[in-house]
Scaffold this motif. Structure first.
Motif, short mmCIF file in Angstrom:
data_model
loop_
_atom_site.label_atom_id
_atom_site.label_comp_id
_atom_site.label_asym_id
_atom_site.label_seq_id
_atom_site.Cartn_x
_atom_site.Cartn_y
_atom_site.Cartn_z
N ASP A 73 0.18 -68.50 -58.64
CA ASP A 73 -0.14 -69.28 -59.85
C ASP A 73 -0.86 -70.59 -59.55
O ASP A 73 -1.05 -71.41 -60.46
CB ASP A 73 1.14 -69.57 -60.64
CG ASP A 73 1.85 -68.30 -61.08
OD1 ASP A 73 1.16 -67.26 -61.22
OD2 ASP A 73 3.08 -68.34 -61.26
N ASP A 115 -1.56 -64.68 -67.55
CA ASP A 115 -0.66 -65.83 -67.61
C ASP A 115 -0.77 -66.68 -66.34
O ASP A 115 -0.72 -67.92 -66.41
CB ASP A 115 0.79 -65.34 -67.79
CG ASP A 115 0.99 -64.66 -69.14
OD1 ASP A 115 0.20 -64.93 -70.06
OD2 ASP A 115 1.92 -63.83 -69.25
N SER A 116 -0.94 -66.02 -65.20
CA SER A 116 -1.07 -66.75 -63.93
C SER A 116 -2.35 -67.56 -63.91
O SER A 116 -2.36 -68.72 -63.46
CB SER A 116 -1.04 -65.76 -62.76
OG SER A 116 -1.28 -66.44 -61.54
N ARG A 133 -3.98 -68.75 -66.48
CA ARG A 133 -3.92 -69.85 -67.44
C ARG A 133 -3.09 -71.02 -66.90
O ARG A 133 -3.30 -72.17 -67.30
CB ARG A 133 -3.34 -69.35 -68.75
CG ARG A 133 -4.29 -68.46 -69.54
CD ARG A 133 -3.61 -67.92 -70.78
NE ARG A 133 -3.24 -68.97 -71.71
CZ ARG A 133 -4.05 -69.52 -72.62
NH1 ARG A 133 -5.31 -69.10 -72.70
NH2 ARG A 133 -3.63 -70.46 -73.45
N GLN A 134 -2.20 -70.74 -65.98
CA GLN A 134 -1.39 -71.80 -65.39
C GLN A 134 -2.09 -72.49 -64.21
O GLN A 134 -1.69 -73.58 -63.81
CB GLN A 134 -0.05 -71.22 -64.89
CG GLN A 134 0.83 -70.70 -66.01
CD GLN A 134 2.11 -70.06 -65.47
OE1 GLN A 134 2.46 -70.26 -64.32
NE2 GLN A 134 2.80 -69.31 -66.34
N HIS A 191 -4.57 -74.66 -62.14
CA HIS A 191 -5.33 -75.88 -62.38
C HIS A 191 -6.02 -76.31 -61.08
O HIS A 191 -5.47 -76.17 -60.00
CB HIS A 191 -4.43 -77.01 -62.87
CG HIS A 191 -3.89 -76.80 -64.24
ND1 HIS A 191 -3.00 -75.78 -64.55
CD2 HIS A 191 -4.10 -77.46 -65.41
CE1 HIS A 191 -2.68 -75.83 -65.84
NE2 HIS A 191 -3.34 -76.86 -66.39
N PRO A 206 -7.68 -76.91 -66.00
CA PRO A 206 -7.54 -75.45 -66.01
C PRO A 206 -8.87 -74.76 -65.72
O PRO A 206 -9.95 -75.29 -66.01
CB PRO A 206 -7.07 -75.15 -67.44
CG PRO A 206 -6.53 -76.44 -67.96
CD PRO A 206 -7.34 -77.52 -67.28
N GLY A 218 -2.28 -76.53 -71.11
CA GLY A 218 -1.36 -77.31 -70.30
C GLY A 218 -2.01 -78.42 -69.51
O GLY A 218 -1.61 -78.67 -68.36
#
Length: 420
Positions: free
Chosen positions: A33, A142-143, A145-146, A148, A153, A169
């Motif tokens: 992630d 999902d990974s 989008r997390q 950065h 992002p 986020g």
């Protein structure tokens, strides 16, 4: 941009598959992630694509050099058939065919990268919209989008709203600072790449409109990238920055190892080659031998830089051979010494001011000699008249040589009859 990216949706699945494979490898090292895992996956995608495009890059170099060489001939055709556009086009195509030049070859790497670029943009836009695409399932979505990169992002853009950035986020300030830095770096790398090409790898002996066009592109391309960059996601900026850095390094290698004839880069390259031959007494490396071989095959068509290199070898007592090697040659050394001596014996060329000064001095000397000659001739004539005025016969006594008081010396003017 989304509409254009959708046109290349057919290549979305291969691009997403490659990214997923690289993500598995880097995820095992940095964590699945993290931004490092996803960012390095994009960088690896760029490296893979550019390695596959190396043959097209070689064609681009050859086409660019051929276009530079053909510019004088193309200009002559345009002047000759400026009133007949059809004949002008036919002659241009004939010239391209005879020389094996394709004007579109210089654009091949960019055209070949375009589908991958827009496919990656399509993938990142889907991640920002929380949509599955290609090989990226919900878990990978999902990974991603997390993930950065320095707080920004992968799917965020400079122009995104604060609500959209917060949904990923992150803060709007972090996104804009990171994207602004990446846009500046992307534009600067593009400018430096083009400037390196124009200042080092261009034949300076040929002044053509092509060079002016390339100079304009050196300033236009960075501006275009800067304007377009504010609408690119962070992941696409990573892609484009990586490909610019790759292009810059690849071009730097080509300039150092295979420069354009007549350019500053060739002067530096042959200078290094001459130092290597001086140190080892031979040409080391297949690439360098091929360079010497090409120079020898040119014969009298060599440019000034290549002639200087051959002269440098001759001063070392070496002669370049047709196979790219060098051998000892006393004749070459003697010819080099004779040429140097002949150049030393030649009078130094004077400047315009020196020539004008010399002419003025010569004119002054001529005037002085003329004046002195006139004075000498007058003195001789006066002396001759004095000799004629002397009476012949008896030698003149002291009393006869002296004039009477009140009388004029020399021959006397006869008196008027009324005064006798």
């Amino acid at each position: 941009m989304d509409t254009i990216a959708s046109l290349f949706s057919f290549i979305t699945w291969p691009v997403s598959w490659v990214i997923v494979q690289f993500h598995k490898m880097y995820g095992a090292i940095f964590g699945p992630d993290t931004g490092w895992a996803w960012g390095l996956s994009i960088v690896s995608l760029v490296v893979l694509i550019r390695i596959c495009l190396i043959p097209l890059f070689v064609k681009q170099i050859k086409s660019t050099r051929n276009m530079q060489v053909l510019q004088p001939k193309m200009k002559a055709i345009q002047e000759r058939y400026k009133s007949d556009k059809q004949r002008q086009s036919e002659e241009m195509m004939k010239l391209y065919k005879e020389t094996g030049t394709n004007p579109l070859s210089s654009c091949l790497p960019i055209l070949a990268q375009s589908p991958f670029f827009f496919a990656l943009y399509h993938v990142l836009s889907a991640i920002a919209s929380n949509k599955k695409i290609g090989e990226i399932d919900q878990a990978l979505l999902d990974s991603a989008r997390q993930a950065h990169i320095f707080g920004a992002p992968l799917a965020a853009k400079f122009m995104d709203s604060e609500e959209k950035v917060q949904a990923l986020g992150a803060s709007l300030t972090d996104v804009r600072v990171v994207t602004a830095i990446m846009i500046v770096m992307m534009s600067a790398s593009q400018f430096f790449t083009q400037r390196q090409l124009m200042t080092k790898n261009v034949d300076l002996t040929v002044k053509t409109p092509y060079m002016q066009q390339q100079k304009m592109l050196m300033y236009i391309f960075p501006v275009i990238f800067a304007v377009m960059g504010i609408n690119f996601p962070v992941g696409v900026l990573v892609y484009w920055l990586t490909t610019n850095v790759w292009t810059m390094g690849q071009q730097m290698y080509v300039i150092n190892q295979n420069p354009t004839p007549g350019s500053k880069a060739q002067d530096h390259y042959l200078g290094r080659l001459l130092k290597s031959v001086t140190a080892h007494g031979e040409v080391r490396g297949k690439t360098r031998r091929n360079t010497v071989k090409r120079i020898v095959s040119k014969g009298p068509d060599r440019n000034d830089i290549e002639r200087k290199f051959i002269t440098g070898l001759a001063k070392l007592g070496l002669a370049a051979q047709e196979d790219g090697t060098v051998v000892k040659s006393d004749t070459a050394a003697a010819e080099a010494e004779g040429g140097a001596a002949q150049r030393r014996q030649q009078p130094k060329r004077q400047t315009k001011s020196q020539r004008q000064t010399g002419t003025a001095q010569a004119g002054t000397k001529d005037a002085d000699s003329t004046e002195s000659g006139s004075k000498t001739s007058l003195q001789k004539r006066d002396a001759a008249q004095d000799e004629k005025s002397k009476p012949a016969g008896k030698p003149a006594s002291g009393s006869s040589r002296q004039a009477k008081s009140g009388q004029r010396k020399g021959p006397q003017r006869p008196k008027h009859p009324s005064k006798k």
